[in-house]
Design a protein around this motif. Structure first.
Motif, PDB file in Angstrom:
ATOM      1  N   ARG A   1      -2.852   2.877  -9.999  1.00 52.46           N
ATOM      2  CA  ARG A   1      -4.269   3.204  -9.838  1.00 52.46           C
ATOM      3  C   ARG A   1      -4.594   4.504 -10.561  1.00 52.46           C
ATOM      4  NH1 ARG A   1      -4.154   2.238  -3.333  1.00 52.46           N
ATOM      5  NH2 ARG A   1      -3.388   0.091  -3.413  1.00 52.46           N
ATOM      6  N   GLY A   2      -4.305   4.518 -11.830  1.00 49.84           N
ATOM      7  CA  GLY A   2      -4.601   5.693 -12.653  1.00 49.84           C
ATOM      8  C   GLY A   2      -3.953   6.947 -12.116  1.00 49.84           C
ATOM      9  N   ARG A   3      -4.748   8.007 -11.983  1.00 50.19           N
ATOM     10  CA  ARG A   3      -4.236   9.291 -11.514  1.00 50.19           C
ATOM     11  C   ARG A   3      -3.859   9.275 -10.036  1.00 50.19           C
ATOM     12  NH1 ARG A   3      -4.498  13.844 -13.845  1.00 50.19           N
ATOM     13  NH2 ARG A   3      -5.240  14.140 -15.943  1.00 50.19           N
ATOM     14  N   ASN A   4      -4.258   8.230  -9.314  1.00 49.61           N
ATOM     15  CA  ASN A   4      -3.945   8.152  -7.883  1.00 49.61           C
ATOM     16  C   ASN A   4      -2.503   7.740  -7.623  1.00 49.61           C
ATOM     17  OD1 ASN A   4      -6.520   8.904  -6.963  1.00 49.61           O
ATOM     18  ND2 ASN A   4      -7.275   6.830  -7.338  1.00 49.61           N
ATOM     19  N   GLY A   5      -1.821   7.192  -8.624  1.00 47.67           N
ATOM     20  CA  GLY A   5      -0.416   6.853  -8.480  1.00 47.67           C
ATOM     21  C   GLY A   5      -0.137   5.363  -8.481  1.00 47.67           C
ATOM     22  N   SER A   6       1.090   5.030  -8.117  1.00 39.16           N
ATOM     23  CA  SER A   6       1.558   3.641  -8.080  1.00 39.16           C
ATOM     24  C   SER A   6       1.822   3.256  -6.633  1.00 39.16           C
ATOM     25  CB  SER A   6       2.834   3.490  -8.910  1.00 39.16           C
ATOM     26  OG  SER A   6       2.571   3.786 -10.264  1.00 39.16           O
ATOM     27  N   PHE A   7       1.446   2.035  -6.298  1.00 36.91           N
ATOM     28  CA  PHE A   7       1.522   1.552  -4.927  1.00 36.91           C
ATOM     29  C   PHE A   7       2.140   0.156  -4.886  1.00 36.91           C
ATOM     30  CE2 PHE A   7      -1.873   4.550  -5.321  1.00 36.91           C
ATOM     31  CZ  PHE A   7      -1.869   5.272  -4.147  1.00 36.91           C
ATOM     32  N   ILE A   8       2.754  -0.171  -3.752  1.00 39.79           N
ATOM     33  CA  ILE A   8       3.268  -1.527  -3.560  1.00 39.79           C
ATOM     34  C   ILE A   8       2.064  -2.462  -3.470  1.00 39.79           C
ATOM     35  CG2 ILE A   8       4.575  -3.071  -2.040  1.00 39.79           C
ATOM     36  CD1 ILE A   8       6.322  -0.987  -3.487  1.00 39.79           C
ATOM     37  N   ALA A   9       2.072  -3.516  -4.275  1.00 39.37           N
ATOM     38  CA  ALA A   9       0.960  -4.462  -4.325  1.00 39.37           C
ATOM     39  C   ALA A   9       1.058  -5.464  -3.180  1.00 39.37           C
ATOM     40  CB  ALA A   9       0.970  -5.195  -5.669  1.00 39.37           C
TER      41      ALA A   9
ATOM     42  N   GLY B   1       0.791  -1.218   0.000  1.00 36.37           N
ATOM     43  CA  GLY B   1       0.000   0.000   0.000  1.00 36.37           C
ATOM     44  C   GLY B   1       0.826   1.272   0.000  1.00 36.37           C
ATOM     45  N   HIS B   2       2.145   1.141   0.173  1.00 32.26           N
ATOM     46  CA  HIS B   2       3.016   2.326   0.160  1.00 32.26           C
ATOM     47  C   HIS B   2       2.934   2.989  -1.207  1.00 32.26           C
ATOM     48  CE1 HIS B   2       6.553   4.817   1.037  1.00 32.26           C
ATOM     49  NE2 HIS B   2       6.912   4.569  -0.210  1.00 32.26           N
ATOM     50  N   ARG B   3       2.693   4.291  -1.191  1.00 34.49           N
ATOM     51  CA  ARG B   3       2.608   5.028  -2.452  1.00 34.49           C
ATOM     52  C   ARG B   3       4.004   5.412  -2.917  1.00 34.49           C
ATOM     53  NH1 ARG B   3      -0.382  10.679  -3.987  1.00 34.49           N
ATOM     54  NH2 ARG B   3      -0.284  10.300  -6.214  1.00 34.49           N
ATOM     55  N   LEU B   4       4.321   5.054  -4.150  1.00 31.53           N
ATOM     56  CA  LEU B   4       5.612   5.401  -4.742  1.00 31.53           C
ATOM     57  C   LEU B   4       5.567   6.833  -5.264  1.00 31.53           C
ATOM     58  CD1 LEU B   4       6.261   2.106  -6.704  1.00 31.53           C
ATOM     59  CD2 LEU B   4       7.383   2.858  -4.616  1.00 31.53           C
ATOM     60  N   PRO B   5       6.723   7.457  -5.376  1.00 26.95           N
ATOM     61  CA  PRO B   5       6.766   8.805  -5.952  1.00 26.95           C
ATOM     62  C   PRO B   5       6.271   8.776  -7.400  1.00 26.95           C
ATOM     63  CG  PRO B   5       8.882   8.226  -4.960  1.00 26.95           C
ATOM     64  CD  PRO B   5       8.046   6.987  -4.969  1.00 26.95           C
ATOM     65  N   THR B   6       5.855   9.920  -7.881  1.00 22.03           N
ATOM     66  CA  THR B   6       5.470  10.001  -9.291  1.00 22.03           C
ATOM     67  C   THR B   6       6.694   9.706 -10.150  1.00 22.03           C
ATOM     68  OG1 THR B   6       6.019  12.342  -9.485  1.00 22.03           O
ATOM     69  CG2 THR B   6       3.747  11.796  -8.801  1.00 22.03           C
ATOM     70  N   VAL B   7       6.449   9.295 -11.355  1.00 16.57           N
ATOM     71  CA  VAL B   7       7.542   8.997 -12.280  1.00 16.57           C
ATOM     72  C   VAL B   7       8.441  10.218 -12.429  1.00 16.57           C
ATOM     73  CG1 VAL B   7       8.095   8.540 -14.704  1.00 16.57           C
ATOM     74  CG2 VAL B   7       6.359   7.169 -13.535  1.00 16.57           C
ATOM     75  N   ARG B   8       7.838  11.343 -12.697  1.00 17.55           N
ATOM     76  CA  ARG B   8       8.608  12.559 -12.926  1.00 17.55           C
ATOM     77  C   ARG B   8       9.371  12.973 -11.668  1.00 17.55           C
ATOM     78  NH1 ARG B   8       5.450  16.446 -16.362  1.00 17.55           N
ATOM     79  NH2 ARG B   8       5.994  14.790 -17.777  1.00 17.55           N
ATOM     80  N   GLY B   9       8.706  12.943 -10.520  1.00 23.10           N
ATOM     81  CA  GLY B   9       9.349  13.336  -9.264  1.00 23.10           C
ATOM     82  C   GLY B   9      10.487  12.411  -8.884  1.00 23.10           C
ATOM     83  N   PHE B  10      10.281  11.109  -9.059  1.00 25.44           N
ATOM     84  CA  PHE B  10      11.310  10.122  -8.718  1.00 25.44           C
ATOM     85  C   PHE B  10      12.501  10.266  -9.661  1.00 25.44           C
ATOM     86  CE2 PHE B  10      11.797   5.409  -7.315  1.00 25.44           C
ATOM     87  CZ  PHE B  10      12.609   5.796  -6.271  1.00 25.44           C
ATOM     88  N   ALA B  11      12.215  10.490 -10.932  1.00 18.80           N
ATOM     89  CA  ALA B  11      13.294  10.682 -11.916  1.00 18.80           C
ATOM     90  C   ALA B  11      14.154  11.871 -11.515  1.00 18.80           C
ATOM     91  CB  ALA B  11      12.707  10.881 -13.308  1.00 18.80           C
ATOM     92  N   GLU B  12      13.500  12.941 -11.078  1.00 15.09           N
ATOM     93  CA  GLU B  12      14.232  14.130 -10.646  1.00 15.09           C
ATOM     94  C   GLU B  12      15.102  13.823  -9.427  1.00 15.09           C
ATOM     95  OE1 GLU B  12      12.434  18.138  -9.500  1.00 15.09           O
ATOM     96  OE2 GLU B  12      11.674  17.759 -11.540  1.00 15.09           O
TER      97      GLU B  12
END
Length: 124
Positions: free
Chosen positions: A71-79, A35-46
């Motif tokens: 989860r779409g616009r909600n982001g990416s999470f640890i499954a 359930g941990h939310r990962l940083p956005t692609v752009r933010g993590f890349a930065e």
């Protein structure tokens, strides 16, 4: 989060693969809980000093492996641990076993070949 991720430009392993491997291990070990939310692609890349496409490629691979879910616009999470990843691995193992049997391999030979493949994959 970047303090947990260390990329080595001299390792010979592509940056997206280093990121994929490290995030996968952090999820497996519980350091990144379900359930941990990962940083956005752009933010993590930065944060990591990578191109956004590199992080996006790692996220796509992790999603395909069942390690994360998007989860779409909600982001990416640890499954959920083990769920989709174990199901996919089990299905691949079943397909391999059926193919080996159709090819006339003995059980012992099929197991030996599978062990060799796993050993080679995890040695990287």
């Amino acid at each position: 989060m970047t303090e947990k991720i260390v990329l080595d430009p001299d390792s010979g392993i592509a940056p997206y693969e280093q990121l994929r491997l490290q995030l996968s291990e952090l999820a497996r070990s519980g350091a990144l809980p379900v359930g941990h939310r990962l940083p956005t692609v752009r933010g993590f890349a930065e944060e990591l000093g990578l191109a956004a496409n590199t992080v996006a490629k790692a996220y796509r691979a992790l999603e395909a492996d069942g390690v994360i879910e998007t989860r779409g616009r909600n982001g990416s999470f640890i499954a959920a641990a083990g769920g989709a990843a174990e199901q996919k691995a089990g299905a691949a193992a079943q397909s391999y076993a059926e193919a080996a049997q159709r090819l006339g391999l003995s059980r012992d030979r099929a197991l030996a070949l599978a062990q060799d493949a796993v050993r080679a994959a995890y040695a990287r």
